[in-house]
Write a protein that holds these residues in place. Sequence first.
Motif, short mmCIF file in Angstrom:
data_model
loop_
_atom_site.label_atom_id
_atom_site.label_comp_id
_atom_site.label_asym_id
_atom_site.label_seq_id
_atom_site.Cartn_x
_atom_site.Cartn_y
_atom_site.Cartn_z
N ALA A 1 0.83 -1.21 0.00
CA ALA A 1 0.00 0.00 0.00
C ALA A 1 0.86 1.26 0.00
CB ALA A 1 -0.94 -0.01 1.21
N LYS A 2 1.93 1.26 0.75
CA LYS A 2 2.83 2.42 0.80
C LYS A 2 3.65 2.54 -0.48
CE LYS A 2 2.89 2.86 5.74
NZ LYS A 2 3.25 2.18 6.94
N GLN A 3 4.07 1.40 -1.01
CA GLN A 3 4.85 1.39 -2.26
C GLN A 3 4.02 1.94 -3.42
OE1 GLN A 3 8.09 0.58 -2.53
NE2 GLN A 3 8.19 0.83 -4.73
N ALA A 4 2.71 1.70 -3.39
CA ALA A 4 1.83 2.18 -4.46
C ALA A 4 1.91 3.70 -4.62
CB ALA A 4 0.38 1.76 -4.19
N LEU A 5 2.14 4.40 -3.53
CA LEU A 5 2.22 5.86 -3.58
C LEU A 5 3.50 6.35 -4.24
CD1 LEU A 5 0.80 6.59 -0.04
CD2 LEU A 5 -0.36 6.88 -2.23
N ASN A 6 4.52 5.49 -4.29
CA ASN A 6 5.80 5.86 -4.90
C ASN A 6 5.94 5.31 -6.31
OD1 ASN A 6 6.64 7.10 -2.49
ND2 ASN A 6 7.22 5.11 -1.66
N ASN A 7 4.91 4.65 -6.81
CA ASN A 7 4.95 4.00 -8.11
C ASN A 7 4.36 4.92 -9.17
OD1 ASN A 7 4.24 2.11 -10.32
ND2 ASN A 7 4.99 0.59 -8.85
N SER A 8 4.91 4.89 -10.36
CA SER A 8 4.40 5.76 -11.43
C SER A 8 3.12 5.23 -12.06
CB SER A 8 5.47 5.93 -12.52
OG SER A 8 5.80 4.68 -13.08
N HIS A 9 2.78 3.97 -11.80
CA HIS A 9 1.56 3.37 -12.34
C HIS A 9 0.41 3.53 -11.36
CE1 HIS A 9 4.03 1.53 -15.42
NE2 HIS A 9 4.83 1.08 -14.47
N HIS A 10 -0.81 3.59 -11.89
CA HIS A 10 -1.98 3.68 -11.00
C HIS A 10 -2.29 2.35 -10.35
CE1 HIS A 10 -3.17 7.82 -11.40
NE2 HIS A 10 -2.91 7.74 -12.69
N PHE A 11 -1.93 1.26 -11.00
CA PHE A 11 -2.05 -0.05 -10.38
C PHE A 11 -1.02 -0.98 -10.97
CE2 PHE A 11 -4.72 -0.36 -14.11
CZ PHE A 11 -4.48 -1.65 -14.58
N LYS A 12 -0.70 -2.01 -10.22
CA LYS A 12 0.29 -2.98 -10.66
C LYS A 12 -0.10 -4.34 -10.09
CE LYS A 12 5.16 -3.08 -11.49
NZ LYS A 12 5.52 -2.67 -12.78
N LEU A 13 -0.03 -5.37 -10.93
CA LEU A 13 -0.34 -6.73 -10.51
C LEU A 13 0.94 -7.55 -10.55
CD1 LEU A 13 -3.60 -7.27 -12.58
CD2 LEU A 13 -3.40 -6.57 -10.19
N TYR A 14 1.07 -8.48 -9.61
CA TYR A 14 2.25 -9.34 -9.54
C TYR A 14 1.82 -10.80 -9.54
CZ TYR A 14 4.54 -5.06 -8.01
OH TYR A 14 5.03 -3.78 -7.94
N HIS A 15 2.49 -11.59 -10.40
CA HIS A 15 2.24 -13.02 -10.44
C HIS A 15 3.43 -13.78 -9.86
CE1 HIS A 15 -1.40 -12.21 -12.57
NE2 HIS A 15 -0.72 -11.49 -13.44
N SER A 16 4.45 -13.04 -9.46
CA SER A 16 5.56 -13.57 -8.67
C SER A 16 5.94 -12.46 -7.69
CB SER A 16 6.74 -13.97 -9.56
OG SER A 16 7.22 -12.86 -10.27
N CYS A 17 6.55 -12.83 -6.62
CA CYS A 17 6.84 -11.87 -5.56
C CYS A 17 7.83 -10.81 -6.05
CB CYS A 17 7.40 -12.59 -4.35
SG CYS A 17 7.51 -11.55 -2.89
N PRO A 18 7.47 -9.52 -5.95
CA PRO A 18 8.40 -8.46 -6.37
C PRO A 18 9.61 -8.40 -5.43
CG PRO A 18 6.46 -7.50 -5.35
CD PRO A 18 6.21 -8.97 -5.46
N ALA A 19 10.74 -8.01 -5.97
CA ALA A 19 12.00 -7.99 -5.21
C ALA A 19 11.89 -7.16 -3.93
CB ALA A 19 13.13 -7.47 -6.09
N PHE A 20 11.20 -6.01 -3.97
CA PHE A 20 11.12 -5.15 -2.79
C PHE A 20 10.32 -5.78 -1.66
CE2 PHE A 20 7.37 -3.80 -5.19
CZ PHE A 20 6.39 -3.74 -4.20
N LEU A 21 9.55 -6.84 -1.94
CA LEU A 21 8.70 -7.48 -0.95
C LEU A 21 9.25 -8.83 -0.48
CD1 LEU A 21 5.95 -7.00 0.47
CD2 LEU A 21 4.88 -8.24 -1.41
N LEU A 22 10.21 -9.36 -1.20
CA LEU A 22 10.69 -10.73 -0.96
C LEU A 22 11.17 -10.97 0.46
CD1 LEU A 22 11.01 -13.40 -2.37
CD2 LEU A 22 13.27 -12.69 -3.12
N SER A 23 11.99 -10.11 1.00
CA SER A 23 12.51 -10.35 2.37
C SER A 23 11.38 -10.28 3.40
CB SER A 23 13.64 -9.38 2.72
OG SER A 23 13.17 -8.06 2.75
N ALA A 24 10.42 -9.39 3.20
CA ALA A 24 9.30 -9.29 4.14
C ALA A 24 8.44 -10.56 4.10
CB ALA A 24 8.44 -8.07 3.83
#
Length: 172
Positions: free
Chosen positions: A142-165
């Motif tokens: 939710a916080k990353q969405a505010l820093n993203n240039s896209h209005h929405f983004k879908l992931y079918h594999s875990c994005p790198a910025f979320l992997l450790s969490a």
Amino acid sequence: LQPQCQRQTRHAKWKKLEGGWVKCNYDASHHEGNRDSGLGWIIRNSTGIFLHGGMGRFQGRATPAEAECTALLWAIQATWANGYRRIDFEGDNLTITQLLQSREATPRLHYLNTIQQWRSMFTDIRFSFRHREQNSCADILAKQALNNSHHFKLYHSCPAFLLSAVNNDCGP
């Protein structure tokens, strides 16, 4: 002794569920008025493995409860579109969870009525409350969405910025 027990519970990791179910954690990063708010959701199987996720930006809502309902509606639609029918939706807004569990109609929060209408589309559906610490991956999205240039983004594999969490959340 009581406060320490509460702290341990609040910092507990993501809770695994019985087989055949998937879990969808959702969250909103609320801003009022014309400022964008962010939302995020993460869908995992019963052992915690990342299946799908997403995030988006939307115009702020009047209350945090409305923003949380918006995030939940996006999460519901994403789980449905991906073919999941036995879902445990977890969020960190206790009031919303209690209202959904009671199945009460709430004129002051019309979003809940739309969410209730989606219930019949699923084989099994639950709404559970988890403290923010147990909902950290959705909060990050939710916080990353505010820093993203896209209005929405879908992931079918875990994005790198979320992997450790995700790995920390579901680890031993």
